[in-house]
Design a protein around this motif. Structure first.
Motif: not given
Ligand code: ADP
Length: 262
Positions: A20-23, A39-41, A212-213
């Protein structure tokens, strides 16, 4: 020398949003460790960076969006080490490492290509099983061969998905020391998903903690890894100690918020 800038990266499998919207920014000569619970991505992010998955947002490699880089050029630039790889039948260790040279090969294998394979095998101390069949190797030996294949590729960016998960202590250190010295010597960058926080803190320059992503926090390990962070990200009570300017985490017990222990 390259740097990577990740902007507004989001990805989902089917309708489920995962990243979700990673920078993030990774500089050259830098190792970025991706940590966080299962599972965190982390794997998903690494696959997006190698363009195995197609996220929204941008991944800029030295000023150029990887969407605009040809497959062959990207293969020269990015060396990807998966968590594991199915064993192709009847292929020797030597040949499977030589496959890492593929993005550089003309119509025939040169002396230089063969020398590169020997060089990385010596670096990782796997020359003794050069002529063994890849399918006959132990999990740890396979892991080293996959790393050797990526190093033989001489990429500008190394993407490593838990490169030490099958290795014993000595081989973990050997692999991390090799990656560390190559990153410095060649001015490349490395992004590494890794579970072992203490090993990570010893060798990475920067950590990004995924939860959580999303990026829960990113920065130098010493300022990032606090007892409070471990509690909120992993749900674990831990003691964080210092040794030679690096944090060491001693997990004490898992916290189950809903459970009242007398
Ligand atoms: P990590 O590497 O941090 O353990 P992953 O990136 O492997 O996390 O997984 C993140 C989330 O994406 C998890 O919830 C996982 O179940 C889900 N996921 C991973 N791969 C797939 C897939 N191929 N299809 C659907 N969901 C997936």
């Amino acid at each position: 020398m390259v740097n990577i800038t990740i902007r507004g990266l989001s990805f989902g499998y089917r309708s489920r949003r995962i990243l979700k919207d990673l920078n993030l920014i990774v500089e050259d000569s830098e190792i970025l460790g991706l940590v966080g619970p299962n599972g965190s991505g982390k794997t998903t992010l690494i696959k997006c960076m190698d363009r195995i998955l197609k996220p929204a947002g941008s991944i800029i490699l030295d000023g150029q969006d990887i969407k605009d880089i040809s497959q062959r050029e990207l293969a020269r630039q990015m060396g990807y080490v998966p968590q594991s790889s199915p064993a192709p039948p009847n292929i020797t260790v030597f040949d499977s490492i030589l496959m890492g040279r593929r993005p550089h090969l003309g119509w025939r294998v040169s002396e230089n290509d063969l020398d590169k394979v020997v060089e990385v095998m010596e670096m990782l101390h796997i020359e003794d099983f050069a002529m063994k069949d890849f399918s006959e190797l132990s999990g740890g030996q396979r892991q080293k061969v996959l790393i050797a294949r990526a190093l033989a590729q001489e990429p500008s960016v190394l993407l490593l998905d838990e490169p030490t998960s099958n290795l014993d202590m000595k081989h973990q250190l050997e692999v991390m020391e090799t990656i560390r010295s190559l990153v410095l010597a060649r001015g490349i960058s490395a992004v590494m998903a890794i579970h072992d926080l203490n090993l990570a803190c010893r060798f990475v320059d920067k950590l990004a903690i995924l939860k959580d992503g999303t990026i829960h926090a990113a920065g130098e390990p010493s300022s990032l890894l606090t007892e409070e962070t471990i509690r909120s990200v992993y749900g674990v009570e831990a003691v964080v100690m210092g040794h030679m300017d690096r944090p060491y985490v001693v997990p004490l017990r898992s916290l189950n918020e809903g459970l009242v222990c007398e």
